[in-house]
Enzyme design. Structure first.
Site, PDB file in Angstrom:
ATOM      1  N   CYS A  43      -7.704   5.119 -14.029  1.00 30.37           N
ATOM      2  CA  CYS A  43      -6.868   5.295 -12.843  1.00 30.37           C
ATOM      3  C   CYS A  43      -7.501   6.253 -11.846  1.00 30.37           C
ATOM      4  O   CYS A  43      -7.593   5.962 -10.656  1.00 30.37           O
ATOM      5  CB  CYS A  43      -5.481   5.795 -13.254  1.00 30.37           C
ATOM      6  N   CYS A  48      -6.568   3.156  -9.700  1.00 30.88           N
ATOM      7  CA  CYS A  48      -5.510   3.468  -8.740  1.00 30.88           C
ATOM      8  C   CYS A  48      -5.965   4.365  -7.588  1.00 30.88           C
ATOM      9  O   CYS A  48      -5.742   4.046  -6.414  1.00 30.88           O
ATOM     10  CB  CYS A  48      -4.340   4.158  -9.442  1.00 30.88           C
ATOM     11  N   LYS A  51      -9.029   3.021  -5.331  1.00 28.41           N
ATOM     12  CA  LYS A  51      -8.597   1.787  -4.675  1.00 28.41           C
ATOM     13  C   LYS A  51      -7.582   2.081  -3.577  1.00 28.41           C
ATOM     14  O   LYS A  51      -7.606   1.460  -2.511  1.00 28.41           O
ATOM     15  CB  LYS A  51      -8.024   0.830  -5.709  1.00 28.41           C
ATOM     16  N   TYR A 178      -3.415  -9.167  -9.026  1.00 34.27           N
ATOM     17  CA  TYR A 178      -3.217  -8.081  -8.065  1.00 34.27           C
ATOM     18  C   TYR A 178      -4.520  -7.390  -7.696  1.00 34.27           C
ATOM     19  O   TYR A 178      -4.729  -6.992  -6.538  1.00 34.27           O
ATOM     20  CB  TYR A 178      -2.170  -7.087  -8.574  1.00 34.27           C
ATOM     21  N   GLU A 182      -5.846  -7.233  -3.841  1.00 35.99           N
ATOM     22  CA  GLU A 182      -6.015  -5.938  -3.187  1.00 35.99           C
ATOM     23  C   GLU A 182      -7.409  -5.816  -2.577  1.00 35.99           C
ATOM     24  O   GLU A 182      -7.567  -5.402  -1.419  1.00 35.99           O
ATOM     25  CB  GLU A 182      -5.744  -4.820  -4.191  1.00 35.99           C
ATOM     26  N   HIS A 438      18.793   3.458  10.621  1.00 36.47           N
ATOM     27  CA  HIS A 438      18.333   2.558  11.679  1.00 36.47           C
ATOM     28  C   HIS A 438      17.505   3.315  12.717  1.00 36.47           C
ATOM     29  O   HIS A 438      17.872   4.429  13.094  1.00 36.47           O
ATOM     30  CB  HIS A 438      19.542   1.911  12.352  1.00 36.47           C
ATOM     31  N   GLU A 443      16.326  -0.758   5.782  1.00 37.50           N
ATOM     32  CA  GLU A 443      17.759  -1.015   6.009  1.00 37.50           C
ATOM     33  C   GLU A 443      18.120  -2.478   5.791  1.00 37.50           C
ATOM     34  O   GLU A 443      19.289  -2.809   5.540  1.00 37.50           O
ATOM     35  CB  GLU A 443      18.158  -0.590   7.420  1.00 37.50           C
TER      36      GLU A 443
END
Length: 453
Positions: A43, A48, A51, A178, A182, A438, A443
């Site tokens: 990682c 992680c 990357k 994934y 990526e 908002h 939302e």
């Protein structure tokens, strides 16, 4: 006095093993590590962290392009790959040093070498035989390259991307998981011509919602990423300018590099598990029970090497819970339900809970689907035709939200927040009575009122 050199000997210094060691030490246990590659594991060094840094670097291309829509005049720009890699390496080196100093400050020795388990309570590393009351295997997984002519000789994996001397102007990526997506997004944004080759008709695997898969696929194609569904790589040949990649449909692609993102396999080869009798599952993963215990009671395993959910936070949670059970007197287990997932693709994906397909299989005839896709305010003003998808899967009788899915800007960050609500058992009524912030993209999840199906 204990007859063992250590109470817990951890093979692998990655996120899961590191957390188990720190927690065990807090309970007063004598802990040591063996690490044959990088302190901090995949990682921090090859996954992680670098990357995500590369994702940030690539993302500035869109920021620069979009700035004109907001009144900014920005002159010619270019990306310096070597400068970025040097900065990335400096950050990783800092993290390595910090992790090593943290372990050593807890008076936990690190044996820098390949460990081999030679008995239920014995490990050999750098010419030494070390005994431990318990052994924890946390060696993770490694990239898999298929047995394709020329693949191993001329292909690269995710491990190699972070040290490429130059950015390839054209790259073939084999795989559509994934990791593949990526890197496809990263190289596309940095200006490379990207070809993604995959044997399915749709990107990602069925663990992701089908609507999410098809929506993301269209978005990626719109960004100029060239997809080759229903195909495979037949062979790879070396050329003066890189590689020649021939596909099973006889298409030949001349490319600067080919990246194999075709899955990862448990990293078990050096451990000597067959010799000591640790039972393996098909595919080479270490079989463990609910307590992370292998077929040998004194040997445990956590993380990717067990073949469970291959996510760093899952390995960390497993390591922490294991140390709590072994040394803290706590009967604490983690749940593998409602584990949030993210893909740092372009656009990114976030999901937690069940897909629509999983929900229908588990609760036939009792599923309501709420969804919307829209052009966000930022993209509208920037003139960028990139839409956002939001989707809720709801149990029609209980009202409980079973799944939340998003493709679009900030999807991972937004999903992390909503994951807490899903884990806590939030209902659609809870979402409906939550006042929106908002204007935000998030939302939209509390404003979904129209039941699609």
């Amino acid at each position: 006095m204990s007859v063992y050199d250590f109470d817990l000997f951890i093979i692998g210094s990655g996120s899961g093993g590191g957390r188990a060691g720190r927690v065990a030490a807090q309970y007063g246990q004598r802990v040591a590590y063996a690490e044959n590659r990088h302190i901090g594991g995949t990682c921090v060094n090859l996954g992680c962290v670098p990357k995500k840094l590369m994702t940030y670097a690539a993302g500035y291309a869109a920021h620069i392009a979009d700035a004109a829509g907001f009144g900014w005049s920005i002159g010619p720009s270019s990306h310096d790959w070597k400068k970025f890699i040097a900065a990335q390496d400096k950050e990783i080196e800092f993290l390595n040093t910090m992790i090593r100093e943290g372990i050593e400050s807890d008076e936990q020795p690190i044996f820098d070498g390949t460990a081999k388990i030679t008995g239920p309570n014995e490990v050999q590393v750098i010419g030494k035989t070390i005994s431990a009351q318990r052994i924890l295997i946390a060696t993770g997984a490694k990239p898999f390259i298929p047995d394709i002519p020329g693949a191993k000789e001329y292909g690269i994996t995710s491990d190699d991307v972070f040290s490429l001397p130059e950015r390839p102007q054209k790259i073939v990526i084999h795989g559509a998981g994934y990791i593949a997506l990526e890197f496809a997004g990263i190289f596309n944004q940095l200006g490379s011509e990207v070809h993604v080759v995959f044997r399915r008709e749709t990107i990602l695997n069925p663990g992701f919602d089908t609507e999410v898969r098809t929506f993301l696929q269209k978005q990626m194609e719109a960004k100029g990423i060239k997809l080759h569904p229903g195909t495979n790589v037949a062979r790879v040949e070396k050329t003066e300018c890189g590689v020649s990649v021939t596909l099973t449909d006889n298409t030949a692609i001349q490319s600067g590099a080919i990246l194999f993102a075709t899955g990862r396999v448990p990293n078990i080869e050096p451990l000597g598990l067959d010799e000591v009798g640790v039972e393996l599952a098909p595919g080479g993963a270490i079989k463990v029970d609910r307590d992370q215990q292998t077929s040998i009671p004194s040997i445990y395993a956590i993380g990717d090497v067990t073949g469970h959910i291959a996510l760093t936070p899952v390995a960390i949670a497993e390591g922490h819970a294991l140390a709590d059970r072994l040394y803290g007197g706590l009967r604490r287990y983690i749940s593998y339900e409602n584990v949030p997932h993210a893909i740092f693709s372009n656009p990114p994906v976030g999901q937690v809970g069940l897909t629509e397909e999983q929900a229908l299989e588990k609760h036939p005839g009792k599923i309501d689907v709420y969804r919307d896709d829209f052009l966000g305010m930022k993209n509208a003003l920037a003139g960028r035709d990139e839409r956002t998808l939001v989707k809720l899967i709801v149990h029609s009788e209980t009202g409980r939200v079973l799944g939340l899915h998003m493709v679009g800007q900030d999807a991972p960050e937004i999903t992390q927040g909503f994951a807490t609500a899903i884990v806590a058992g939030a209902t659609k009524a809870d979402f409906d009575r939550t006042i929106a912030i908002h204007p935000t993209i998030a939302e939209e999840f509390v404003l979904l009122r129209h039941k699609l199906r």
